[in-house]
Design a protein around this motif. Structure first.
Motif, short mmCIF file in Angstrom:
data_model
loop_
_atom_site.label_atom_id
_atom_site.label_comp_id
_atom_site.label_asym_id
_atom_site.label_seq_id
_atom_site.Cartn_x
_atom_site.Cartn_y
_atom_site.Cartn_z
N GLY A 89 0.83 -1.23 0.12
CA GLY A 89 0.02 0.08 -0.11
C GLY A 89 0.72 1.25 -0.07
N GLY A 90 2.06 1.14 -0.13
CA GLY A 90 2.90 2.40 -0.12
C GLY A 90 2.54 3.50 -1.21
N ASP A 91 2.12 3.23 -2.31
CA ASP A 91 1.72 4.00 -3.31
C ASP A 91 0.13 4.68 -3.26
OD1 ASP A 91 1.00 1.53 -4.25
OD2 ASP A 91 1.41 2.15 -6.32
N GLU A 150 13.57 1.46 7.88
CA GLU A 150 14.73 2.10 8.52
C GLU A 150 15.62 2.56 7.35
OE1 GLU A 150 15.81 2.70 11.42
OE2 GLU A 150 13.83 1.98 12.11
N ALA A 151 15.61 1.86 6.05
CA ALA A 151 16.22 2.66 5.02
C ALA A 151 15.48 3.81 4.36
CB ALA A 151 16.23 1.37 3.77
N LEU A 152 14.18 3.94 4.61
CA LEU A 152 13.67 4.75 4.01
C LEU A 152 14.09 6.25 5.06
CD1 LEU A 152 9.83 3.66 3.27
CD2 LEU A 152 11.61 5.01 1.60
N LYS A 153 13.93 6.08 6.26
CA LYS A 153 14.64 7.10 7.14
C LYS A 153 16.16 7.36 6.83
CE LYS A 153 11.15 5.20 10.88
NZ LYS A 153 11.29 4.70 12.19
N PRO A 206 -2.67 8.72 5.39
CA PRO A 206 -1.31 8.65 6.59
C PRO A 206 -0.67 7.32 6.76
CG PRO A 206 -3.50 9.09 7.63
CD PRO A 206 -3.79 8.89 6.04
N MET A 207 -1.51 6.34 6.50
CA MET A 207 -0.79 5.00 6.96
C MET A 207 -0.88 4.09 5.68
SD MET A 207 -1.16 5.32 10.17
CE MET A 207 -1.31 3.38 10.83
N VAL A 208 0.20 3.40 5.78
CA VAL A 208 0.58 2.38 4.77
C VAL A 208 0.09 0.73 5.15
CG1 VAL A 208 2.42 1.29 3.55
CG2 VAL A 208 2.55 3.85 3.95
N GLU A 209 -0.70 0.22 4.47
CA GLU A 209 -1.26 -0.94 4.72
C GLU A 209 -0.83 -1.92 3.51
OE1 GLU A 209 -5.52 -1.43 6.20
OE2 GLU A 209 -5.41 -2.79 4.31
N VAL A 237 7.07 10.17 5.35
CA VAL A 237 6.89 11.39 4.40
C VAL A 237 8.23 11.54 3.83
CG1 VAL A 237 5.81 13.55 3.68
CG2 VAL A 237 4.73 12.01 5.62
N THR A 238 8.42 11.17 2.49
CA THR A 238 9.89 11.56 1.87
C THR A 238 9.62 11.14 0.41
OG1 THR A 238 11.99 10.55 1.75
CG2 THR A 238 10.63 9.01 2.33
N LYS A 239 10.30 11.84 -0.33
CA LYS A 239 10.19 11.84 -1.92
C LYS A 239 11.29 10.70 -2.23
CE LYS A 239 13.46 15.33 -3.50
NZ LYS A 239 13.76 16.38 -4.58
#
Length: 254
Positions: A167-169, A233-236, A173-176, A195-197
């Motif tokens: 559900g990332g795309d 963690e990789a997104l962060k 506010p939530m990813v399921e 929240v990141t590009k």
């Protein structure tokens, strides 16, 4: 003497900018303690802004790469990503049909930048791969192109196929993420959206992480749960490279 790492074969395209495809897979597999091998299906000229060109390899040469890895080192799990053509999809399915090891199929159709990476004939050839895969990992757009939840359930003589609906795309506010398996209750993971590009290669990273975890011997739900945590963690930890959708921080260690 430490235990030998899980042997993971990634069958996917090369991303010249290093954020997705084979490059993301190698980084992910390595960071999670696996041994990465590759069968490259296509080379791309791309960066964080988009795909400028794609050159597919011949199906015979893709098959030769797979054979070279499996006949010598062997594999504990396989990840399949971008395939490049229907003929490549079919030769990959033929080589893996009797492997007897976990196979994670990420049905890549469109890059994060929006560039098309699979034509209609290639998408039609995904049927065989979904049948032999232990898990297929479509995002919202890919799931719709594959017939949606009803279509996935109707496949394989009505028994359906196991898939993780990402559900990332999707909006919100939530990813399921929902794991659907024939004969099992659905398992849902839900987390606040980061929240990141800088999301280039998210799908590649998740699927190769799941494959690595399955190759290490983890059960399906545990393999997915661990992989999701790694991706978050990789997104962060994204380094902020590029002017478009930048790469993840694959060096992230939980």
């Amino acid at each position: 003497m430490s235990a030998r790492p899980a042997r993971i074969l990634s069958i996917a395209g090369s991303d010249s900018s290093g954020g997705a495809g084979i490059q993301a897979d190698i980084k992910t597999i390595t960071m999670l303690g696996g041994y990465a091998m590759t069968a490259i299906t296509a080379v791309t000229a791309q960066n964080t802004r988009g795909v400028r060109g794609v050159e597919s390899l011949s199906p015979d040469f893709v098959a030769a790469q797979i054979d070279a890895c499996l006949e010598d080192i062997g594999a504990d799990a396989v990840k399949i990503g971008m395939l490049g053509s229907a003929d490549i999809a079919e030769v990959v399915a033929d080589r893996l049909e009797d492997l007897g090891k976990p196979i994670v199929f990420d049905p890549v159709m469109v890059a994060t930048s929006g560039s098309l990476l699979a034509d209609d004939a290639t998408i039609a050839a995904f049927e065989w791969l979904m049948e032999i895969a232990t898990l297929t990992t479509p995002n919202v757009t890919e799931l719709a192109a594959l017939g949606g939840a009803d279509g996935m359930t109707a496949r394989n003589d009505g028994r359906g196929v196991a898939y993780l609906a990402k559900g990332g795309d999707a909006d919100g506010p939530m990813v399921e993420d929902r794991l659907v398996r024939p004969g099992h209750e659905d398992k849902v993971w839900s987390d606040a959206r980061i929240v990141t590009k800088h999301t280039h290669g998210t799908g590649c990273t998740l699927s190769s992480a799941i494959a690595t975890n399955l190759g290490r011997g983890l059960a399906m739900e545990a393999a997915i749960a661990e992989a999701r945590l790694y991706v978050r963690e990789a997104l962060k930890s994204a380094p902020g490279f590029g002017f478009g959708n930048g790469p993840l921080g694959h060096q992230a260690v939980r």
